[in-house]
Design a protein around this motif. Structure first.
Motif, PDB file in Angstrom:
ATOM      1  N   ALA A  52     -17.670 -19.418  29.326  1.00 26.71           N
ATOM      2  CA  ALA A  52     -17.535 -18.982  27.936  1.00 26.71           C
ATOM      3  C   ALA A  52     -16.173 -18.329  27.703  1.00 26.71           C
ATOM      4  O   ALA A  52     -15.539 -18.550  26.663  1.00 26.71           O
ATOM      5  N   VAL A  53     -15.719 -17.525  28.655  1.00 28.89           N
ATOM      6  CA  VAL A  53     -14.405 -16.888  28.529  1.00 28.89           C
ATOM      7  C   VAL A  53     -13.303 -17.954  28.488  1.00 28.89           C
ATOM      8  O   VAL A  53     -12.377 -17.882  27.674  1.00 28.89           O
ATOM      9  N   LYS A  54     -13.408 -18.938  29.359  1.00 24.74           N
ATOM     10  CA  LYS A  54     -12.417 -20.023  29.358  1.00 24.74           C
ATOM     11  C   LYS A  54     -12.420 -20.750  28.012  1.00 24.74           C
ATOM     12  O   LYS A  54     -11.357 -21.037  27.449  1.00 24.74           O
ATOM     13  N   ALA A  55     -13.614 -21.025  27.493  1.00 20.46           N
ATOM     14  CA  ALA A  55     -13.715 -21.709  26.200  1.00 20.46           C
ATOM     15  C   ALA A  55     -13.134 -20.849  25.088  1.00 20.46           C
ATOM     16  O   ALA A  55     -12.448 -21.363  24.189  1.00 20.46           O
ATOM     17  N   GLU A  56     -13.377 -19.535  25.126  1.00 18.49           N
ATOM     18  CA  GLU A  56     -12.824 -18.643  24.102  1.00 18.49           C
ATOM     19  C   GLU A  56     -11.305 -18.701  24.103  1.00 18.49           C
ATOM     20  O   GLU A  56     -10.670 -18.748  23.034  1.00 18.49           O
ATOM     21  N   ARG A  57     -10.713 -18.693  25.272  1.00 21.97           N
ATOM     22  CA  ARG A  57      -9.250 -18.722  25.347  1.00 21.97           C
ATOM     23  C   ARG A  57      -8.707 -20.045  24.820  1.00 21.97           C
ATOM     24  O   ARG A  57      -7.671 -20.087  24.145  1.00 21.97           O
ATOM     25  N   GLN A  58      -9.403 -21.125  25.145  1.00 18.81           N
ATOM     26  CA  GLN A  58      -8.979 -22.423  24.628  1.00 18.81           C
ATOM     27  C   GLN A  58      -9.116 -22.474  23.101  1.00 18.81           C
ATOM     28  O   GLN A  58      -8.241 -22.986  22.401  1.00 18.81           O
ATOM     29  N   LEU A  59     -10.226 -21.926  22.598  1.00 26.43           N
ATOM     30  CA  LEU A  59     -10.442 -21.916  21.154  1.00 26.43           C
ATOM     31  C   LEU A  59      -9.409 -21.051  20.445  1.00 26.43           C
ATOM     32  O   LEU A  59      -8.967 -21.369  19.332  1.00 26.43           O
ATOM     33  N   TYR A  60      -9.021 -19.954  21.077  1.00 26.21           N
ATOM     34  CA  TYR A  60      -7.995 -19.098  20.490  1.00 26.21           C
ATOM     35  C   TYR A  60      -6.684 -19.858  20.343  1.00 26.21           C
ATOM     36  O   TYR A  60      -5.970 -19.723  19.345  1.00 26.21           O
ATOM     37  N   SER A  61      -6.374 -20.694  21.342  1.00 28.31           N
ATOM     38  CA  SER A  61      -5.160 -21.498  21.269  1.00 28.31           C
ATOM     39  C   SER A  61      -5.218 -22.465  20.097  1.00 28.31           C
ATOM     40  O   SER A  61      -4.237 -22.653  19.371  1.00 28.31           O
ATOM     41  N   VAL A  62      -6.388 -23.091  19.902  1.00 32.96           N
ATOM     42  CA  VAL A  62      -6.530 -24.044  18.797  1.00 32.96           C
ATOM     43  C   VAL A  62      -6.500 -23.324  17.456  1.00 32.96           C
ATOM     44  O   VAL A  62      -5.974 -23.841  16.463  1.00 32.96           O
ATOM     45  N   ALA A  63      -7.060 -22.109  17.401  1.00 29.53           N
ATOM     46  CA  ALA A  63      -7.164 -21.375  16.131  1.00 29.53           C
ATOM     47  C   ALA A  63      -5.801 -21.139  15.492  1.00 29.53           C
ATOM     48  O   ALA A  63      -5.685 -21.083  14.262  1.00 29.53           O
ATOM     49  N   SER A  64      -4.774 -21.003  16.308  1.00 35.93           N
ATOM     50  CA  SER A  64      -3.449 -20.731  15.752  1.00 35.93           C
ATOM     51  C   SER A  64      -2.884 -21.915  14.967  1.00 35.93           C
ATOM     52  O   SER A  64      -1.904 -21.775  14.251  1.00 35.93           O
ATOM     53  N   PHE A  65      -3.513 -23.081  15.088  1.00 36.88           N
ATOM     54  CA  PHE A  65      -3.069 -24.261  14.353  1.00 36.88           C
ATOM     55  C   PHE A  65      -3.845 -24.481  13.059  1.00 36.88           C
ATOM     56  O   PHE A  65      -3.496 -25.360  12.275  1.00 36.88           O
ATOM     57  N   MET A  66      -4.905 -23.713  12.846  1.00 39.95           N
ATOM     58  CA  MET A  66      -5.745 -23.961  11.684  1.00 39.95           C
ATOM     59  C   MET A  66      -5.015 -23.633  10.383  1.00 39.95           C
ATOM     60  O   MET A  66      -4.195 -22.697  10.338  1.00 39.95           O
ATOM     61  N   PRO A  67      -5.309 -24.347   9.296  1.00 38.71           N
ATOM     62  CA  PRO A  67      -4.595 -24.165   8.016  1.00 38.71           C
ATOM     63  C   PRO A  67      -5.068 -22.927   7.267  1.00 38.71           C
ATOM     64  O   PRO A  67      -6.060 -22.292   7.638  1.00 38.71           O
ATOM     65  N   ASP A  68      -4.356 -22.615   6.173  1.00 43.82           N
ATOM     66  CA  ASP A  68      -4.704 -21.456   5.357  1.00 43.82           C
ATOM     67  C   ASP A  68      -5.833 -21.744   4.371  1.00 43.82           C
ATOM     68  O   ASP A  68      -6.490 -20.829   3.893  1.00 43.82           O
ATOM     69  N   ASP A  69      -6.040 -23.017   4.033  1.00 39.43           N
ATOM     70  CA  ASP A  69      -7.066 -23.374   3.046  1.00 39.43           C
ATOM     71  C   ASP A  69      -7.732 -24.670   3.480  1.00 39.43           C
ATOM     72  O   ASP A  69      -7.496 -25.168   4.599  1.00 39.43           O
ATOM     73  N   ASP A  70      -8.565 -25.232   2.603  1.00 42.44           N
ATOM     74  CA  ASP A  70      -9.296 -26.452   2.953  1.00 42.44           C
ATOM     75  C   ASP A  70      -8.594 -27.725   2.481  1.00 42.44           C
ATOM     76  O   ASP A  70      -9.194 -28.803   2.499  1.00 42.44           O
ATOM     77  N   LYS A  71      -7.346 -27.614   2.084  1.00 45.02           N
ATOM     78  CA  LYS A  71      -6.623 -28.804   1.618  1.00 45.02           C
ATOM     79  C   LYS A  71      -6.525 -29.880   2.702  1.00 45.02           C
ATOM     80  O   LYS A  71      -6.746 -31.078   2.410  1.00 45.02           O
ATOM     81  N   PRO A  72      -6.197 -29.529   3.978  1.00 49.22           N
ATOM     82  CA  PRO A  72      -6.153 -30.574   5.011  1.00 49.22           C
ATOM     83  C   PRO A  72      -7.489 -31.299   5.174  1.00 49.22           C
ATOM     84  O   PRO A  72      -7.507 -32.519   5.360  1.00 49.22           O
ATOM     85  N   TYR A  73      -8.586 -30.557   5.059  1.00 46.75           N
ATOM     86  CA  TYR A  73      -9.894 -31.200   5.165  1.00 46.75           C
ATOM     87  C   TYR A  73     -10.117 -32.169   4.009  1.00 46.75           C
ATOM     88  O   TYR A  73     -10.615 -33.286   4.208  1.00 46.75           O
ATOM     89  N   GLN A  74      -9.753 -31.740   2.798  1.00 46.60           N
ATOM     90  CA  GLN A  74      -9.908 -32.612   1.646  1.00 46.60           C
ATOM     91  C   GLN A  74      -9.058 -33.875   1.790  1.00 46.60           C
ATOM     92  O   GLN A  74      -9.517 -34.984   1.459  1.00 46.60           O
ATOM     93  N   ASN A  75      -7.833 -33.740   2.286  1.00 52.94           N
ATOM     94  CA  ASN A  75      -6.976 -34.906   2.500  1.00 52.94           C
ATOM     95  C   ASN A  75      -7.556 -35.830   3.564  1.00 52.94           C
ATOM     96  O   ASN A  75      -7.493 -37.066   3.433  1.00 52.94           O
ATOM     97  N   MET A  76      -8.125 -35.234   4.609  1.00 52.33           N
ATOM     98  CA  MET A  76      -8.727 -36.030   5.671  1.00 52.33           C
ATOM     99  C   MET A  76      -9.941 -36.793   5.152  1.00 52.33           C
ATOM    100  O   MET A  76     -10.137 -37.974   5.450  1.00 52.33           O
ATOM    101  N   ARG A  77     -10.771 -36.121   4.328  1.00 49.24           N
ATOM    102  CA  ARG A  77     -11.942 -36.778   3.746  1.00 49.24           C
ATOM    103  C   ARG A  77     -11.524 -37.889   2.786  1.00 49.24           C
ATOM    104  O   ARG A  77     -12.162 -38.938   2.724  1.00 49.24           O
ATOM    105  N   ALA A  78     -10.452 -37.656   2.051  1.00 45.46           N
ATOM    106  CA  ALA A  78      -9.968 -38.680   1.117  1.00 45.46           C
ATOM    107  C   ALA A  78      -9.516 -39.934   1.856  1.00 45.46           C
ATOM    108  O   ALA A  78      -9.590 -41.049   1.314  1.00 45.46           O
TER     109      ALA A  78
END
Length: 235
Positions: A52-78
């Motif tokens: 779980a600790v290893k997964a948390e650290r990996q998730l923390y790395s990914v979290a820094s790439f997440m966007p500020d809003d849901d626009k990327p999700y909307q573009n991906m769905r489109a």
């Protein structure tokens, strides 16, 4: 008569000795079984926490790439995609810089591999234990998958960090229950030290406590998501 009494006494003593020996042997075997089961529980709980600790650290790395809003999700769905893991051949980058999606895919693949190992550990724990500890292990694994789900659809960083904090608290709860089950009486406390975020394209981020992630719109990094394995509580 005297000889009969002597023989009877000898037989009685032998019987008592045999009964006591058998009882001692049963107690010894019971103690060995308890120790063996305790060691098995400790091994599984240790592996659950470490994974779980290893997964948390990996998730923390990914979290820094997440966007500020849901626009990327909307573009991906489109474009007809529901997950960044399968969103290829996009006309434009979904995240802040070209290539970020590929980095996220690779990192999420590593996290998913770790979580699949957790499923096996949870099944083993369910055979060794029952009750609260098994339930908390299930909640911990579910909370980790929730973070993956938020990242997979490129959810806003605020949602991702909220889900991240929930899985962090679930791990602390599991650790506390595991210590109780393993008979650890004294609380395990250690001096908290500042952790550092992973390297990003614009350099190394600052210490976790109170930092502002690059490109996060000035949102402070949640303090409680410091992924250290030995916290006693969330304080």
């Amino acid at each position: 008569m005297t000889a009969g009494i002597g023989i009877g006494g000898t037989l009685l003593a032998a019987s008592i000795t045999q009964i006591l020996s058998r009882r001692n042997e049963q107690q010894r075997q019971s103690h060995e079984d308890q120790q063996r089961w305790l060691q098995d529980r400790f091994r599984v709980c240790r592996e659950v926490v470490a994974t779980a600790v290893k997964a948390e650290r990996q998730l923390y790395s990914v979290a820094s790439f997440m966007p500020d809003d849901d626009k990327p999700y909307q573009n991906m769905r489109a474009a007809g995609y529901s997950s960044v893991l399968i969103a290829f051949d996009m006309s434009e980058s979904l995240l802040r810089a070209p290539g970020d999606e590929e980095v996220v895919r690779e990192m999420l693949a590593e996290v998913i591999e770790s979580l699949e190992g957790l499923d096996l550990l949870q099944a083993e724990l369910a055979l060794l234990e029952e009750g609260e500890l098994v339930r908390e292990a299930e909640e911990l694994i579910g909370a980790l998958w929730d973070v993956v789900g938020s990242m997979e659809i490129l959810g806003p960083a605020s949602d991702t960090f909220a889900a991240y904090d929930r899985c962090h608290r679930r791990r602390l709860e599991f650790q506390a229950s595991a210590r109780t089950k393993l008979g650890v009486v004294a609380p395990v406390r250690s001096k908290r030290t500042a952790r550092f975020s992973p390297s990003r394209r614009n350099g190394i981020a600052k210490s976790v406590t109170g930092i502002h992630l690059p490109g996060s719109g000035g949102r402070p990094r949640p303090v409680s998501s410091d992924p250290g394995p030995w916290e006693h509580d969330g304080k």
